[in-house]
Design a protein around this motif. Structure first.
Motif, PDB file in Angstrom:
ATOM      1  N   THR A  16       0.834  -1.200   0.000  1.00  0.00           N
ATOM      2  CA  THR A  16       0.000   0.000   0.000  1.00  0.00           C
ATOM      3  C   THR A  16       0.876   1.261   0.000  1.00  0.00           C
ATOM      4  O   THR A  16       0.585   2.230  -0.711  1.00  0.00           O
ATOM      5  CB  THR A  16      -0.953  -0.029   1.218  1.00  0.00           C
ATOM      6  N   ASP A  39      -8.149  -4.375  -1.648  1.00  0.00           N
ATOM      7  CA  ASP A  39      -7.922  -4.961  -0.325  1.00  0.00           C
ATOM      8  C   ASP A  39      -9.216  -4.793   0.461  1.00  0.00           C
ATOM      9  O   ASP A  39      -9.724  -3.664   0.559  1.00  0.00           O
ATOM     10  CB  ASP A  39      -6.759  -4.209   0.348  1.00  0.00           C
ATOM     11  N   PRO A  43      -7.472   0.185   2.484  1.00  0.00           N
ATOM     12  CA  PRO A  43      -6.517   1.178   2.997  1.00  0.00           C
ATOM     13  C   PRO A  43      -6.394   2.414   2.107  1.00  0.00           C
ATOM     14  O   PRO A  43      -6.164   3.522   2.608  1.00  0.00           O
ATOM     15  CB  PRO A  43      -5.188   0.413   3.059  1.00  0.00           C
ATOM     16  N   ASP A  85      -3.815  -2.165  -5.783  1.00  0.00           N
ATOM     17  CA  ASP A  85      -3.310  -2.551  -4.459  1.00  0.00           C
ATOM     18  C   ASP A  85      -4.183  -3.666  -3.877  1.00  0.00           C
ATOM     19  O   ASP A  85      -5.197  -3.398  -3.244  1.00  0.00           O
ATOM     20  CB  ASP A  85      -3.332  -1.331  -3.522  1.00  0.00           C
TER      21      ASP A  85
HETATM   22 MG    MG Z   1      -1.774  -3.088   1.982  1.00  0.00          MG
END
Ligand code: MG
Ligand code: ATP
Length: 223
Positions: A16, A39, A43, A85
């Motif tokens: 991230t 994710d 995040p 990500d």
């Molecule tokens: Mg991450």
């Protein structure tokens, strides 16, 4: 348009952080950048909700195995660069993201890495090759490396990577407070309040050097 997935089979490897560092460096230089947050902890969405969100970045939330290809395709149509990500486990989401990428960046924490783990990190690339016969362009990125002294460990690791023909970026993401601060304060390295943390300038130099190497890797012919 270029799609860059940041993947690693290990949690906490720096995915991230690397994603946000690359996306904000490109955006601060004027590029239009999409980030697909794949994710379940979201995040990127949480970072984007903070202050000082840079112009030029669009976040595509809630990526999962059923929508990841659609999200990446949409982001690619709307931006010059797309960063993906995913979470830190092997999953179909990761496999799909890798398959549609122009470049896969594999962050590995230098402190906890040995060449066996580096080989494991490349498994997703190898699996893709077995399925399709094609090697997706990829580079290992050593993360959280010490800024000051280069440890013996790190030198050994670099030699192992070379001996095993594992392509790695020359630039490493150095351990710096400024890379953490973009998540606590929001925004980009460039937008951190002066003196909020030390070493902002050096972190920016590091981020720009890495981004330049990513751009060169994208330009090189397929391996
Ligand atoms: Mg991450
Ligand atoms: N270059 C760096 N300098 C300082 N801290 C870093 C750096 N890279 C990562 N970290 C810190 O290490 C931790 C893990 O980083 P990050 O969340 O980017 O990893 P991740 O691979 O995305 O983790 P996950 O598998 O949980 O998604 C975070 O606390 C982050 O702030």
């Amino acid at each position: 348009m270029a799609v860059i997935s940041v993947v690693s089979s290990k949690g906490g490897a720096g995915k991230t952080t690397t994603t946000v560092v690359l996306a904000t460096t490109l955006a601060e230089a004027g590029a239009k950048v999409g980030i697909v947050d794949a994710d379940p902890n979201q995040p990127i969405v949480r970072w984007a909700a903070k202050e000082n969100f840079p112009d030029g970045i669009t976040v595509y939330p809630d990526g999962n195995q059923s929508n990841i290809l659609d999200l990446i395709t949409k982001a690619a149509a709307e931006n010059q660069f797309v960063l993906v990500d995913p979470e830190g486990t092997a999953s179909l989401t990761v496999a799909y993201a890798v398959g549609i990428s122009d470049l896969v960046v594999i962050p590995c924490q230098a402190s906890s890495l040995d060449s066996d783990q580096a080989v494991k990190a490349l498994k997703v690339i190898e699996d893709h090759k077995r399925l399709t016969g094609k090697t997706v362009r990829h580079r290992l990125l050593l993360t959280r490396t010490p800024a000051a002294i280069r440890s013996l460990n790190l030198k050994q690791l670099e030699q192992d990577l070379e001996a095993n023909n594992i392509p790695a970026f020359q630039v490493q993401l150095v351990e710096r407070e400024a890379f953490k601060a973009i998540f606590t304060l929001g925004g980009s390295l460039q937008r951190l309040p002066a003196k909020s943390v030390s070493g902002i300038e050096r972190a920016i130099e590091n981020a720009e050097a890495l981004t330049n190497e990513v751009l060169s890797a994208l330009k090189e012919g397929a391996e």
